[in-house]
Design a protein around this motif. Structure first.
Motif, mmCIF file in Angstrom:
data_model
loop_
_atom_site.group_PDB
_atom_site.id
_atom_site.type_symbol
_atom_site.label_atom_id
_atom_site.label_comp_id
_atom_site.label_asym_id
_atom_site.label_seq_id
_atom_site.Cartn_x
_atom_site.Cartn_y
_atom_site.Cartn_z
ATOM 1 N N CYS A 217 -1.900 -40.417 3.957
ATOM 2 C CA CYS A 217 -3.046 -40.981 4.473
ATOM 3 C C CYS A 217 -4.461 -40.381 4.542
ATOM 4 O O CYS A 217 -5.484 -40.654 4.906
ATOM 5 C CB CYS A 217 -2.550 -41.539 5.995
ATOM 6 N N GLY A 218 -4.059 -38.686 4.840
ATOM 7 C CA GLY A 218 -5.227 -38.272 4.871
ATOM 8 C C GLY A 218 -5.953 -37.936 6.245
ATOM 9 O O GLY A 218 -6.852 -37.054 6.482
ATOM 10 N N VAL A 219 -5.336 -38.428 7.268
ATOM 11 C CA VAL A 219 -5.747 -38.344 8.656
ATOM 12 C C VAL A 219 -4.775 -38.006 9.853
ATOM 13 O O VAL A 219 -4.983 -38.156 10.887
ATOM 14 C CB VAL A 219 -6.450 -39.653 9.415
ATOM 15 N N GLY A 220 -3.394 -37.800 9.130
ATOM 16 C CA GLY A 220 -2.437 -37.046 10.052
ATOM 17 C C GLY A 220 -1.508 -38.212 10.556
ATOM 18 O O GLY A 220 -0.778 -37.770 11.681
ATOM 19 N N ALA A 221 -1.622 -39.443 10.412
ATOM 20 C CA ALA A 221 -0.892 -40.314 10.862
ATOM 21 C C ALA A 221 0.401 -40.752 10.445
ATOM 22 O O ALA A 221 1.220 -41.064 10.910
ATOM 23 C CB ALA A 221 -1.730 -41.586 10.899
ATOM 24 N N CYS A 222 0.599 -40.625 9.016
ATOM 25 C CA CYS A 222 1.566 -40.990 8.335
ATOM 26 C C CYS A 222 2.827 -40.088 8.298
ATOM 27 O O CYS A 222 3.979 -40.375 7.814
ATOM 28 C CB CYS A 222 1.396 -41.201 6.710
ATOM 29 N N MET A 223 2.360 -38.837 8.368
ATOM 30 C CA MET A 223 3.406 -37.848 8.735
ATOM 31 C C MET A 223 3.979 -37.261 7.148
ATOM 32 O O MET A 223 5.257 -36.836 6.903
ATOM 33 C CB MET A 223 4.553 -37.956 9.699
ATOM 34 N N ALA A 224 3.383 -37.890 6.147
ATOM 35 C CA ALA A 224 4.242 -37.723 4.682
ATOM 36 C C ALA A 224 3.885 -36.340 4.314
ATOM 37 O O ALA A 224 4.380 -35.584 3.205
ATOM 38 C CB ALA A 224 3.518 -38.735 3.945
ATOM 39 N N CYS A 225 2.740 -35.345 4.671
ATOM 40 C CA CYS A 225 2.497 -34.250 4.348
ATOM 41 C C CYS A 225 2.765 -33.017 5.190
ATOM 42 O O CYS A 225 2.228 -31.954 5.203
ATOM 43 C CB CYS A 225 0.966 -34.250 4.207
ATOM 44 N N VAL A 226 3.870 -33.284 6.207
ATOM 45 C CA VAL A 226 4.082 -32.206 6.827
ATOM 46 C C VAL A 226 5.041 -31.312 6.295
ATOM 47 O O VAL A 226 5.768 -31.646 5.566
ATOM 48 C CB VAL A 226 5.022 -32.743 8.131
ATOM 49 N N LEU A 227 4.705 -29.884 6.450
ATOM 50 C CA LEU A 227 5.626 -28.836 5.848
ATOM 51 C C LEU A 227 6.043 -27.537 6.943
ATOM 52 O O LEU A 227 5.110 -27.429 7.759
ATOM 53 C CB LEU A 227 4.708 -28.209 4.635
ATOM 54 N N PRO A 228 6.939 -27.028 6.747
ATOM 55 C CA PRO A 228 7.178 -26.118 7.515
ATOM 56 C C PRO A 228 6.792 -24.697 7.274
ATOM 57 O O PRO A 228 6.058 -24.372 6.278
ATOM 58 C CB PRO A 228 8.918 -25.657 7.177
ATOM 59 N N THR A 229 6.453 -23.612 8.338
ATOM 60 C CA THR A 229 5.748 -22.586 8.252
ATOM 61 C C THR A 229 6.849 -21.385 8.582
ATOM 62 O O THR A 229 7.909 -21.660 8.947
ATOM 63 C CB THR A 229 4.544 -22.359 9.124
ATOM 64 N N VAL A 230 6.510 -20.118 8.143
ATOM 65 C CA VAL A 230 7.342 -18.964 8.300
ATOM 66 C C VAL A 230 7.566 -18.730 9.760
ATOM 67 O O VAL A 230 8.612 -18.048 10.123
ATOM 68 C CB VAL A 230 6.722 -17.828 7.705
ATOM 69 N N ASP A 231 6.639 -19.240 10.860
ATOM 70 C CA ASP A 231 7.108 -19.107 12.045
ATOM 71 C C ASP A 231 7.833 -20.387 12.906
ATOM 72 O O ASP A 231 7.929 -20.444 14.018
ATOM 73 C CB ASP A 231 5.919 -18.713 13.026
ATOM 74 N N ASN A 232 8.590 -20.967 12.042
ATOM 75 C CA ASN A 232 9.527 -22.106 12.353
ATOM 76 C C ASN A 232 8.861 -23.361 13.227
ATOM 77 O O ASN A 232 9.233 -24.132 14.071
ATOM 78 C CB ASN A 232 10.727 -21.693 13.294
ATOM 79 N N SER A 233 7.358 -23.342 12.650
ATOM 80 C CA SER A 233 6.721 -24.646 13.305
ATOM 81 C C SER A 233 6.482 -25.505 12.042
ATOM 82 O O SER A 233 6.902 -25.265 10.794
ATOM 83 C CB SER A 233 5.565 -24.182 13.844
ATOM 84 N N TYR A 234 5.518 -26.538 12.261
ATOM 85 C CA TYR A 234 5.295 -27.339 11.211
ATOM 86 C C TYR A 234 3.482 -27.590 11.150
ATOM 87 O O TYR A 234 3.081 -27.396 12.130
ATOM 88 C CB TYR A 234 6.221 -28.721 11.521
ATOM 89 N N LYS A 235 3.160 -27.954 9.916
ATOM 90 C CA LYS A 235 1.697 -28.011 9.806
ATOM 91 C C LYS A 235 1.452 -29.460 9.071
ATOM 92 O O LYS A 235 2.417 -29.846 8.020
ATOM 93 C CB LYS A 235 1.171 -26.700 8.804
ATOM 94 N N LYS A 236 0.245 -30.165 9.409
ATOM 95 C CA LYS A 236 0.141 -31.359 8.665
ATOM 96 C C LYS A 236 -0.961 -30.824 7.613
ATOM 97 O O LYS A 236 -2.154 -30.187 8.014
ATOM 98 C CB LYS A 236 -0.504 -32.427 9.491
ATOM 99 N N ILE A 237 -0.628 -31.111 6.214
ATOM 100 C CA ILE A 237 -1.587 -30.666 5.227
ATOM 101 C C ILE A 237 -2.974 -31.218 5.299
ATOM 102 O O ILE A 237 -4.055 -30.602 5.047
ATOM 103 C CB ILE A 237 -1.125 -30.932 3.774
ATOM 104 N N CYS A 238 -3.286 -32.369 5.607
ATOM 105 C CA CYS A 238 -4.595 -33.192 5.640
ATOM 106 C C CYS A 238 -5.443 -32.628 6.775
ATOM 107 O O CYS A 238 -6.370 -32.634 6.870
ATOM 108 C CB CYS A 238 -4.269 -34.627 5.613
ATOM 109 N N SER A 239 -4.371 -32.384 8.006
ATOM 110 C CA SER A 239 -5.591 -32.031 9.311
ATOM 111 C C SER A 239 -5.406 -30.353 9.237
ATOM 112 O O SER A 239 -6.475 -29.787 9.833
ATOM 113 C CB SER A 239 -4.964 -32.628 10.458
ATOM 114 N N ASP A 240 -4.311 -29.811 9.140
ATOM 115 C CA ASP A 240 -4.265 -28.487 9.401
ATOM 116 C C ASP A 240 -4.693 -27.604 8.013
ATOM 117 O O ASP A 240 -5.037 -26.393 8.276
ATOM 118 C CB ASP A 240 -2.829 -27.847 9.819
ATOM 119 N N GLY A 241 -4.834 -28.200 7.075
ATOM 120 C CA GLY A 241 -5.060 -27.587 5.558
ATOM 121 C C GLY A 241 -6.118 -28.583 5.193
ATOM 122 O O GLY A 241 -7.128 -28.902 5.707
#
Length: 251
Positions: A217-241
């Motif tokens: 979606c490009g706005v952080g709503a659909c959750m399709a772009c979530v990915l894990p990080t090395v510190d055991n958290s998660y990032k959204k590609i469209c909003s954090d990247g």
């Protein structure tokens, strides 16, 4: 909140197989965007906007150039636009490539794959202003999909790789790394399998990667772009990247 614009279409060209280059007029965006950011385009008749990365900007002319591949009805409809039409756009969006730590005289490796090549070209143009040595490795499916080779050659030592060997080197972008020689850091954008291979091969080198291919979606709503990080958290590609440190995310 992202700003909304009506951007006028100036040119629409097919520059490779299923690959469209579109130049849009919007002075404000052309002056504020950074490499790695994207535009969020609304195509009438479709609910979701299309996140499309920026290939180059010309602030003096007030223009922004985007590239996209025709992969479905939405991008097919966008490709049918002609000069004089307007596009409803949100942006510029996302966190782009940070180049503050790039020092004069460094040798920088740029790796782009397919539709991940455009943001790497935008970055290359910006880096060329910093008096650094650039080497670019560009990967495509076949000869028919190759674009921007000459543009890269104007500012970088350039290698083209095709999966089937129909043009340039045969294989994957990592196969030509031994020819590249030493470099200080790298920047990459492309399909996820390519980014995995690049970050694995260059695990001991500082790098930044753009995962713009994964956006929905490009706005952080659909959750399709979530990915894990090395510190055991998660990032959204469209909003954090979409750009992250290669040492930060798990691909």
């Amino acid at each position: 909140m992202k700003k909304r614009y009506e951007m006028k279409v100036l040119t629409v060209d097919t520059i490779a197989k299923e690959t469209i280059e579109m130049t849009l007029y919007q002075p404000e965006i052309s002056q504020q965007t950074v490499p790695g950011q994207f535009l969020h385009l609304l195509v009438p008749g479709f609910t979701l906007r299309r996140p499309i990365s920026i290939a180059k900007v010309h602030p003096k002319e007030g223009t922004v150039t985007i590239l996209f591949k025709i992969v479905g009805d939405g991008t097919k409809a966008l490709a049918s636009y002609h000069p004089g039409m307007n596009v409803d756009v949100l942006g510029p969006s996302g966190n782009g490539f940070s180049i503050e730590d790039v020092k004069e005289g460094e040798r920088i490796l740029l790796v782009g794959g397919g539709i991940g090549v455009p943001p790497i070209y935008h970055l290359a143009r910006r880096l060329s202003e910093k008096n650094v040595e650039l080497v670019a490795v560009l990967g495509f499916q076949s000869k028919d999909y190759v674009f921007y080779e000459d543009a890269f050659k104007e500012i970088a030592e350039t290698y083209v790789v095709t999966n089937d060997g129909s043009y340039g080197h045969q294989g994957f972008v990592t196969h030509v790394f031994p020819e590249v020689g030493k470099f200080n850091q790298y920047f990459s954008c492309g399909p996820l399998p390519m980014l995995r291979a690049v970050t694995t091969e260059l695990k001991d080198t500082t790098g930044k990667v753009s995962l713009e291919e994964r956006m929905g979606c490009g706005v952080g709503a659909c959750m399709a772009c979530v990915l894990p990080t090395v510190d055991n958290s998660y990032k959204k590609i469209c909003s954090d990247g979409p750009v992250f440190s290669a040492q930060e995310v798990i691909l």
